[in-house]
Write an enzyme that holds these catalytic residues in place. Sequence first.
Site: not given
Length: 140
Positions: A72, A74, A100, A103
């Site tokens: 992801h 992040e 999410c 993260c």
Amino acid sequence: MTDSRADWHTYFMNIAKQVATRSTCDRKHVGAVIVREKRILSTGYNGSIRGLPHCDEIGHLMENGHCVRTMHAEANAIVQAACNGVAIAGSEIYITASPCFNCFKLMANAGIIKIYFGEFYRDERIWEFAQQLGIEMTEL
């Protein structure tokens, strides 16, 4: 004379949107920018593990309705900071979509204190945990 420059939130979110254009998973393009004191510390976008093929090259690796081939945005921004020896404790992050839960946990443990995001995406748990931790979350 009117100041026509973008405010700081718009400026950093626009950069996150541009970073998202590098994403290699066509299911969702996400960009992230980590900032402290109005200075960019790191950026990240969602894409495959470094050195491995991307979704847009070989397809998605699906589990429970999610593509797990990608890191992801992040997480990639945090990893980029770590690889470059950039401390991010006390920083803010601008993300084109809300994080999410995994993260969110990474950002909390990395010391990110403010999360700005462009659209809410899936996980309601982040609100409760952010409140408990004193992490400011703002939808822009």
